[in-house]
Design a protein around this motif. Structure first.
Motif, PDB file in Angstrom:
ATOM      1  N   GLU A  88      -5.018  12.480  -5.133  1.00  0.00           N
ATOM      2  CA  GLU A  88      -4.849  11.943  -3.787  1.00  0.00           C
ATOM      3  C   GLU A  88      -6.181  11.906  -3.055  1.00  0.00           C
ATOM      4  OE1 GLU A  88      -1.171  12.863  -1.221  1.00  0.00           O
ATOM      5  OE2 GLU A  88      -2.752  14.096  -0.399  1.00  0.00           O
ATOM      6  N   ASP A  89      -6.301  10.913  -2.194  1.00  0.00           N
ATOM      7  CA  ASP A  89      -7.465  10.806  -1.319  1.00  0.00           C
ATOM      8  C   ASP A  89      -7.553  12.058  -0.439  1.00  0.00           C
ATOM      9  OD1 ASP A  89      -9.291  10.128   0.695  1.00  0.00           O
ATOM     10  OD2 ASP A  89      -8.822   8.004   0.483  1.00  0.00           O
ATOM     11  N   ARG A  91      -9.020  12.514   2.360  1.00  0.00           N
ATOM     12  CA  ARG A  91      -9.211  12.299   3.799  1.00  0.00           C
ATOM     13  C   ARG A  91      -7.961  12.536   4.640  1.00  0.00           C
ATOM     14  NH1 ARG A  91     -12.005   6.559   3.593  1.00  0.00           N
ATOM     15  NH2 ARG A  91     -10.543   6.433   1.862  1.00  0.00           N
ATOM     16  N   PRO A  92      -6.758  12.055   4.218  1.00  0.00           N
ATOM     17  CA  PRO A  92      -5.590  12.328   5.070  1.00  0.00           C
ATOM     18  C   PRO A  92      -5.328  13.811   5.303  1.00  0.00           C
ATOM     19  CG  PRO A  92      -5.093  10.564   3.540  1.00  0.00           C
ATOM     20  CD  PRO A  92      -6.431  11.119   3.136  1.00  0.00           C
ATOM     21  N   PHE A  95      -7.788  15.170   7.748  1.00  0.00           N
ATOM     22  CA  PHE A  95      -7.461  14.792   9.124  1.00  0.00           C
ATOM     23  C   PHE A  95      -6.339  15.669   9.663  1.00  0.00           C
ATOM     24  CE2 PHE A  95      -4.992  12.096  12.086  1.00  0.00           C
ATOM     25  CZ  PHE A  95      -5.961  11.923  13.068  1.00  0.00           C
ATOM     26  N   CYS A 142      -1.195  11.994  10.815  1.00  0.00           N
ATOM     27  CA  CYS A 142      -1.493  10.704  10.180  1.00  0.00           C
ATOM     28  C   CYS A 142      -0.560   9.612  10.691  1.00  0.00           C
ATOM     29  CB  CYS A 142      -1.362  10.823   8.668  1.00  0.00           C
ATOM     30  SG  CYS A 142      -2.366  12.128   7.947  1.00  0.00           S
ATOM     31  N   TYR A 145      -1.815   8.496  13.974  1.00  0.00           N
ATOM     32  CA  TYR A 145      -3.218   8.093  14.005  1.00  0.00           C
ATOM     33  C   TYR A 145      -3.384   6.651  14.496  1.00  0.00           C
ATOM     34  CZ  TYR A 145      -7.889   7.081  12.219  1.00  0.00           C
ATOM     35  OH  TYR A 145      -9.193   6.702  12.090  1.00  0.00           O
ATOM     36  N   LEU A 146      -2.574   5.743  13.938  1.00  0.00           N
ATOM     37  CA  LEU A 146      -2.734   4.333  14.298  1.00  0.00           C
ATOM     38  C   LEU A 146      -2.354   4.106  15.763  1.00  0.00           C
ATOM     39  CD1 LEU A 146      -3.519   1.548  13.309  1.00  0.00           C
ATOM     40  CD2 LEU A 146      -1.152   1.143  12.680  1.00  0.00           C
TER      41      LEU A 146
ATOM     42  N   PRO B  65      -7.376   4.824   6.575  1.00  0.00           N
ATOM     43  CA  PRO B  65      -8.040   5.825   5.735  1.00  0.00           C
ATOM     44  C   PRO B  65      -7.271   7.150   5.700  1.00  0.00           C
ATOM     45  CG  PRO B  65      -9.595   4.796   7.241  1.00  0.00           C
ATOM     46  CD  PRO B  65      -8.233   4.342   7.651  1.00  0.00           C
ATOM     47  N   VAL B  66      -6.638   7.520   6.826  1.00  0.00           N
ATOM     48  CA  VAL B  66      -5.922   8.800   6.867  1.00  0.00           C
ATOM     49  C   VAL B  66      -4.450   8.586   6.574  1.00  0.00           C
ATOM     50  CG1 VAL B  66      -7.502   9.964   8.410  1.00  0.00           C
ATOM     51  CG2 VAL B  66      -5.670   8.614   9.346  1.00  0.00           C
ATOM     52  N   CYS B  67      -4.145   8.113   5.384  1.00  0.00           N
ATOM     53  CA  CYS B  67      -2.757   7.766   5.074  1.00  0.00           C
ATOM     54  C   CYS B  67      -2.556   7.904   3.577  1.00  0.00           C
ATOM     55  CB  CYS B  67      -2.494   6.331   5.542  1.00  0.00           C
ATOM     56  SG  CYS B  67      -0.991   5.577   4.926  1.00  0.00           S
ATOM     57  N   ALA B  68      -1.866   8.984   3.190  1.00  0.00           N
ATOM     58  CA  ALA B  68      -1.670   9.230   1.764  1.00  0.00           C
ATOM     59  C   ALA B  68      -0.623   8.279   1.191  1.00  0.00           C
ATOM     60  CB  ALA B  68      -1.243  10.680   1.537  1.00  0.00           C
ATOM     61  N   ARG B  71      -1.636   4.833  -0.313  1.00  0.00           N
ATOM     62  CA  ARG B  71      -2.149   4.725  -1.676  1.00  0.00           C
ATOM     63  C   ARG B  71      -1.008   4.471  -2.646  1.00  0.00           C
ATOM     64  NH1 ARG B  71      -4.849   5.418   1.895  1.00  0.00           N
ATOM     65  NH2 ARG B  71      -6.870   6.417   2.103  1.00  0.00           N
ATOM     66  N   THR B 107       1.198   3.503   9.628  1.00  0.00           N
ATOM     67  CA  THR B 107       0.785   3.073   8.295  1.00  0.00           C
ATOM     68  C   THR B 107       1.493   3.921   7.247  1.00  0.00           C
ATOM     69  OG1 THR B 107      -1.092   4.561   8.429  1.00  0.00           O
ATOM     70  CG2 THR B 107      -1.491   2.242   8.985  1.00  0.00           C
TER      71      THR B 107
END
Lengths: 156, 150
Positions: A88-89, A91-92, A95, A142, A145-146, B65-68, B71, B107
């Motif tokens: 997994e990335d 960054r989330p 944050f 997250c 966030y938007l 970017p901050v959204c698992a 992906r 998102t």
């Protein structure tokens, strides 16, 4: 245990992390926050909340793998699990650590300023977020966030 | 202590309620309801993004970017994409105007466009392959792309 055997070529982001790590960490944090709520508006709760807030600091600055909860996951939990389905990335979850730091940090600041009643409140809000993250993988920060970005953009 | 315990119990109940509602709504495909929103010139927006629409349907995915979950959803949709189905992923934070116009609140949000570029369905949250296929069926009912020679 950090050197992973990669299951074939993957399209995961370069520095991917095991997605179960942040969730286990959130579970540990949720337990600590539940204890803060149980102690109530007292100095002991403030001390414990400060410990939790400080634990978020390396997570927000570096990533969840830099927290002691992340270390516990790698040392105690991950060896007992199979390899993750995918990485997994980072960054989330990082944050999410920042959101946790802001919420618990606000509680600590208010507590130090004499408003002890804010301590269980901050712990309660952070508990909700951490418990949701641990149980169903929902990252409250997250999700919002938007909306935050839309709001901020609208005011400029 | 009794009061604190009651507060914690209430918090646990609230957590469970939010978790159940959230999980049920993950990737839930909403057909038609969004059609009134802005079924305007999506093809123009796609062109502005430098993307080509699919001949049958297009998945327009708003990510951050901050959204698992973005992906996993991108992996799911990319697997369904092909010569007739396009998967276009947009960083929502870099296209806030489009995000407001499309009334995207979180998102990932996936907007499904039909061949004409009109919005036919949308879904928010991580999408399973089944949900993605259902969304695709909403955009272009599964008759043969080559024609109706039954």
């Amino acid at each position: 245990m950090t050197s992973t055997d990669r299951p074939g070529p993957q399209t995961a982001p370069p520095a991917g992390i095991d997605p179960r790590g942040p969730r286990v960490g959130a579970g540990i944090t949720a337990v600590l926050l539940a204890v803060v709520v149980l102690i109530g508006p007292r100095t002991e709760a403030l001390v414990l909340l400060a410990v939790v807030a400080l634990s978020f600091l390396p997570g927000a600055l570096v990533g969840t793998h830099a927290t002691w909860q992340g270390l516990l996951f790698r040392v105690l939990v991950r060896p007992r699990l199979g390899p993750p389905e995918h990485l997994e990335d980072p960054r989330p979850p990082r944050f999410a650590q920042l959101v946790g730091l802001v919420v618990t940090g606000t509680g600590v600041a208010l507590g130090l300023g004499g408003v002890l009643a804010a301590v269980p409140w901050a712990a309660g809000i952070a508990f909700l977020a951490a418990a949701l993250n641990a149980t169903v993988g929902l990252c409250l920060g997250c999700e919002l966030y938007l909306l935050g970005r839309r709001f901020r953009g609208a005011r400029v | 202590m009794a009061q604190q315990t009651a507060v914690l119990v209430a918090l646990v109940v609230l957590t469970a309620a939010v978790a159940l509602v959230w999980r049920r709504r993950q990737g839930q495909v909403r057909v038609g309801a969004a059609r009134a929103v802005a079924s305007t010139a999506w093809h123009e927006d796609l062109a502005a993004l430098g993307a080509a629409p699919g001949a049958r349907a297009t998945f327009l995915q708003f990510s951050a970017p901050v959204c698992a979950a973005c992906r996993s959803t991108a992996r799911t949709l990319a697997a369904l994409a092909g010569p007739d189905v396009a998967h276009v992923e947009v960083d929502a934070t870099e296209h806030l105007d489009l995000v407001r116009r499309a009334q995207v609140l979180r998102t990932p949000t996936v907007i499904v466009l039909d061949a004409a570029g009109a919005e036919v369905a949308r879904a928010s949250g991580a999408m399973t392959p089944d949900q993605a296929r259902a969304a695709l069926d909403a955009a272009a009912p599964t008759d043969l792309p080559s024609g109706r020679n039954a």
